[in-house]
Design a protein around this motif. Structure first.
Motif, PDB file in Angstrom:
ATOM      1  N   ALA A 127      16.661  -5.470  -6.814  1.00  0.00           N
ATOM      2  CA  ALA A 127      14.847  -5.032  -6.722  1.00  0.00           C
ATOM      3  C   ALA A 127      14.351  -6.821  -7.507  1.00  0.00           C
ATOM      4  O   ALA A 127      14.183  -6.659  -8.604  1.00  0.00           O
ATOM      5  N   ASP A 128      12.764  -6.224  -6.581  1.00  0.00           N
ATOM      6  CA  ASP A 128      12.221  -7.311  -7.750  1.00  0.00           C
ATOM      7  C   ASP A 128      10.406  -6.585  -7.029  1.00  0.00           C
ATOM      8  O   ASP A 128       9.589  -6.555  -6.776  1.00  0.00           O
ATOM      9  N   TYR A 129       9.602  -6.643  -8.288  1.00  0.00           N
ATOM     10  CA  TYR A 129       8.251  -5.496  -8.364  1.00  0.00           C
ATOM     11  C   TYR A 129       7.080  -6.420  -9.198  1.00  0.00           C
ATOM     12  O   TYR A 129       7.805  -7.004 -10.707  1.00  0.00           O
ATOM     13  N   TRP A 130       6.020  -6.844  -8.906  1.00  0.00           N
ATOM     14  CA  TRP A 130       5.402  -6.519  -9.927  1.00  0.00           C
ATOM     15  C   TRP A 130       3.536  -6.119  -9.780  1.00  0.00           C
ATOM     16  O   TRP A 130       3.490  -5.359  -8.576  1.00  0.00           O
ATOM     17  N   TYR A 182       6.138  -4.585  -4.621  1.00  0.00           N
ATOM     18  CA  TYR A 182       7.877  -4.128  -4.624  1.00  0.00           C
ATOM     19  C   TYR A 182       8.968  -4.669  -3.854  1.00  0.00           C
ATOM     20  O   TYR A 182       8.572  -4.485  -2.517  1.00  0.00           O
ATOM     21  N   LYS A 183      10.020  -5.222  -4.144  1.00  0.00           N
ATOM     22  CA  LYS A 183      10.734  -6.010  -3.150  1.00  0.00           C
ATOM     23  C   LYS A 183      12.104  -5.828  -3.503  1.00  0.00           C
ATOM     24  O   LYS A 183      12.708  -5.333  -4.467  1.00  0.00           O
ATOM     25  N   GLN A 184      12.954  -4.899  -2.369  1.00  0.00           N
ATOM     26  CA  GLN A 184      14.406  -4.043  -2.642  1.00  0.00           C
ATOM     27  C   GLN A 184      15.128  -5.002  -0.948  1.00  0.00           C
ATOM     28  O   GLN A 184      14.584  -5.163   0.097  1.00  0.00           O
ATOM     29  N   SER A 187       9.904  -5.224   1.904  1.00  0.00           N
ATOM     30  CA  SER A 187       8.643  -5.022   0.866  1.00  0.00           C
ATOM     31  C   SER A 187       8.030  -3.898   0.764  1.00  0.00           C
ATOM     32  O   SER A 187       7.555  -4.265   2.470  1.00  0.00           O
ATOM     33  N   ARG A 247       6.319  -8.672 -14.581  1.00  0.00           N
ATOM     34  CA  ARG A 247       6.708  -8.501 -13.330  1.00  0.00           C
ATOM     35  C   ARG A 247       8.228  -8.509 -13.779  1.00  0.00           C
ATOM     36  O   ARG A 247       8.894  -8.541 -15.025  1.00  0.00           O
ATOM     37  N   THR A 280       3.811  -3.211  -0.125  1.00  0.00           N
ATOM     38  CA  THR A 280       2.797  -3.443  -1.271  1.00  0.00           C
ATOM     39  C   THR A 280       1.326  -2.670  -1.435  1.00  0.00           C
ATOM     40  O   THR A 280       0.866  -2.150   0.165  1.00  0.00           O
ATOM     41  N   VAL A 290       0.016  -3.412  -6.565  1.00  0.00           N
ATOM     42  CA  VAL A 290       1.370  -2.844  -6.830  1.00  0.00           C
ATOM     43  C   VAL A 290       2.431  -3.686  -5.734  1.00  0.00           C
ATOM     44  O   VAL A 290       1.701  -2.862  -4.548  1.00  0.00           O
TER      45      VAL A 290
END
Length: 702
Positions: free
Chosen positions: A556-559, A592-594, A604, A548, A606, A590
């Motif tokens: 942004a945030d992703y894992w 992802y959030k922006q 978001s 993550r 997925t 995967v």
């Protein structure tokens, strides 16, 4: 005259110098490094000094007798030493211990993911659970993006590391939830019953969980409810499938929350083309009641209760007669009550108690047969914690369950009752802030099975660096066979052994996890050729990765999670060991959030990939040897933060399987193998629109 004064001063100074004591020394830590700016004071006096850059200190006192010399420093434990003052110099060599900070101390991460805004070692926050694309604010769906959990296809439940849905148990404030999912529709997964906004913390254990919990061969999902709300609020939700309303009234030391909802999927199904022929689209209504009372500075009492009713009916193809259809209908009534109380009893003792009751009743038609089924559970639980130090503790307690299952078909009926009693104890000992061990023991007795089990569990965590650590875990786990077997006759406990090795690197911006595990199953329930037994067995082994990143991309945030699973088992009606249909060898997610500041919006996405699942082909002599095509899914979620009528509002749109991948979960075959029917989702794509408004606060409550 001047000579007389000078002589008097010299004599007086000499007298006082003779009666004073010089106290000096050095202060170092356990590694021999000097402790700077430490405060040293003589107890009950104003005499003292501070250490210099080399850890040295010195001061003079005129006190006489026995005193405590107190010393303290930032990030170190306060301490003292006894000194005797008689005019002779006192020289000390002081060793200070590093203060054990809960946030800096090692934690045991083997097999466990923490979620929550204030949970130490959290992987996901509560908002993450609610806002993950494709999850539609369902706790179970959000957790399926973590390693270890399998993507749910045509069955309800949380499938973990080769285990069936029955091998994962859900707990609400320590109390078992027997039926955490809504009505099961044939060949379609159901949502969980509980809103993620009820909980301040979530612990998803994919293996090796605490001895405080049992009756789960694979996994324990622990949900911790929120405490007192800060203020009075009203929550309004307008959805494409229904609406909900919640009212929270905050008093001085308590709060009362009432709520209700109504969902009807008929309008949505009229727009989104369905593969199934519905006679009665799912319709649900329900109500909740919560009360929370702060009984003291450290004590709180919680009451949660809900009731819901769901009805549905549909036609399915008859695999034996492709030109005909079979009818299925269901009416589900569910009641759940959970009460808990916790408080400190003394400085080092804490008590947690709870009572819970659930009643789930299903009835309807299956083809031309009238069926009914009722599950009833009553549970009581007490846990006592003794704090041995700021981090180390000993927990022990007991709990008792009263299970009742009744079911009938037309004019036939059967039932069974079980009293399950458990006692448990678990010690978490910090040898140093970098080394922690957790040793637990759980014992259970079932009146219906008329057997005992004893399950030892042990875990170890060691900090290898400022942000990194390794963990080991081992444990034995037991659970009763499923009700469908026990209602026919008593069987033995099912059993699993877990072995786990975990490495984790984590700081506020980055998290990396790597984990390997092995599970051995024995005494699994089987119903082969009409004979019930505990002759089943199996294994599951694999490796998992999780990454993550909250920093590399602005706003942004992703894992990314990956799971490798190698498993075979012989249970249920399996004639031999085989890979079960709910176990994919490779799974990847995967997320992802922006966030777009100028637009007050978040996007978001997925993406989920899973290799094909096994299914039974009567024409293939090898059992469960055929596999479906690989599974692919891309879901999107757009959230817009705004104000309507000056009240904080979130408007969002969610879409699943946006590219329209043709996913097949498996096949139903006729007995002669000449006809088969694909098991597929209800629709190629699904869309969900919602508006959440909070009146009286800046965050939504549902």
């Amino acid at each position: 005259m001047k000579q007389l004064l000078l002589t008097t001063l010299i004599i007086t100074s000499a007298f006082y110098g003779f009666s004073q004591t010089v106290i000096s020394g050095t202060i170092k830590n356990q590694k021999g490094q000097p402790v700077r700016r430490a405060n040293i004071t003589l107890g009950d006096t104003y005499d003292g000094a501070s250490s210099d850059s080399m850890g040295r200190f010195t001061f003079i006192t005129s006190e006489k007798g026995r005193f405590s010399l107190l010393y303290s420093a930032i990030n170190y434990q306060d301490d003292s030493v006894k000194v005797h003052l008689d005019g002779r110099p006192v020289s000390l060599q002081v060793i200070m211990k590093k203060k054990v900070n809960e946030l800096d101390a090692v934690t045991i991460t083997a097999g466990t993911f923490e979620a929550g805004d204030k949970k130490r070692g959290s992987i996901l926050s509560s908002l993450d659970v609610a806002s993950t694309a494709g999850a539609n604010a369902d706790i179970i769906s959000a957790l399926q993006t973590l390693p270890g959990a399998q993507t749910t296809f045509s069955e309800s439940g949380l499938f973990v590391r080769g285990g069936s849905a029955a091998e994962t148990k859900t707990f609400f404030d320590g109390m078992l939830i027997k039926n955490p999912f809504n009505t099961q529709v044939p060949d379609q997964a159901s949502r969980g019953r509980f809103s993620p906004f009820l909980f301040k913390g979530t612990s998803f254990s994919s293996g090796g969980y605490s001895a405080l919990y049992g009756q789960a061969l694979s996994s324990a999902l622990l949900l911790e409810s929120k405490d007192l709300p800060e203020k009075t609020t009203t929550g309004v939700s307008l959805l494409s499938v229904g609406a909900g309303l919640d009212q929270t009234v905050r008093f001085k030391n308590s709060a009362l929350t009432t709520g209700g909802f109504y969902y009807n999927l008929k309008p949505a199904f009229a727009v989104i083309r369905q593969r199934r022929e519905w006679d009665k689209e799912p319709e649900q209504y329900g109500a909740t009641l919560q009360y929370k009372l702060k009984t003291s500075d450290t004590g709180i009492f919680k009451w949660y209760s809900d009731f819901s009713r769901t009805t549905l009916g549909l036609y399915t193809s008859d695999t034996e007669n492709p030109q005909e259809t079979s009818y299925f209908s269901n009416t589900n009534k569910n009641t759940y009550i959970n009460t808990s109380y916790q408080d400190f009893i003394g400085k080092k003792w804490k008590i947690q108690t709870g009572l819970a009751f659930s009643n789930t009743a299903d009835n309807g038609l299956q083809k031309e047969d009238q069926y009914n089924r009722t599950d009833r559970v009553f549970q009581g639980r007490v846990v006592v914690t003794h704090f041995l130090s700021s981090l180390s503790n000993l927990k022990f307690g007991t709990e008792s369950f009263a299970f009742k299952r009744e079911e009938g078909m037309n004019d036939r009926s059967r039932d069974y009752s079980d009293r399950l009693t458990a006692a448990f104890s678990e010690a978490e000992i910090y040898v140093t802030p970098s080394l922690v061990s957790r040793v637990g023991l759980r014992a259970e007795y079932s009146s219906w099975i008329d057997r005992y089990n004893v399950a030892p569990r042990v875990s170890l965590g060691y900090r290898t660096g400022t942000f990194s650590q390794v963990s080991l875990g081992y444990g034995k786990f037991y659970q009763n066979p499923e009700d469908e077997y026990l209602i026919l006759q008593p069987l033995n406990f099912e059993k699993a052994d877990h072995y786990i090795l975990n490495y984790q690197y984590g700081n506020p911006n980055y998290t990396f996890r790597a984990e390997a595990y092995y599970k051995s199953y024995t005494q699994l329930a089987r119903d082969f050729n009409g004979t019930l037994s505990n002759s089943g067995d199996g294994y599951a082994r694999g490796a998992e990765l999780f990454w993550r990143d909250k920093k590399s991309i602005r706003n942004a945030d992703y894992w990314i999670s990956y799971s490798f699973l190698d498993t075979k088992r012989m249970f249920a009606d399996y004639p031999t060991r085989a890979v079960p249909p709910f176990a994919a060898k490779h799974t990847m997610n995967v997320v992802y959030k922006q966030f777009f500041e100028k637009l007050n919006s978040q996007l978001s996405a997925t993406y989920t990939f899973a290799t094909g699942r096994t299914y039974v082909n009567p024409s293939n002599p090898v059992y469960l040897a055929d596999k479906t095509a690989n599974f692919n899914n891309l879901s999107l979620n757009v959230s817009y933060l705004t104000h309507i009528l000056k009240q904080f509002t979130v408007v969002y749109l969610s879409a699943t399987n946006v590219p329209g991948f043709n996913n097949v979960y498996g096949y139903h075959y006729s007995r002669d193998g000449q006809f088969r029917q694909a098991i597929q989702p209800g629709a190629d794509r699904d869309f969900f629109i919602g508006l959440l408004m909070t009146i009286g606060d800046n965050t939504f409550v549902r």
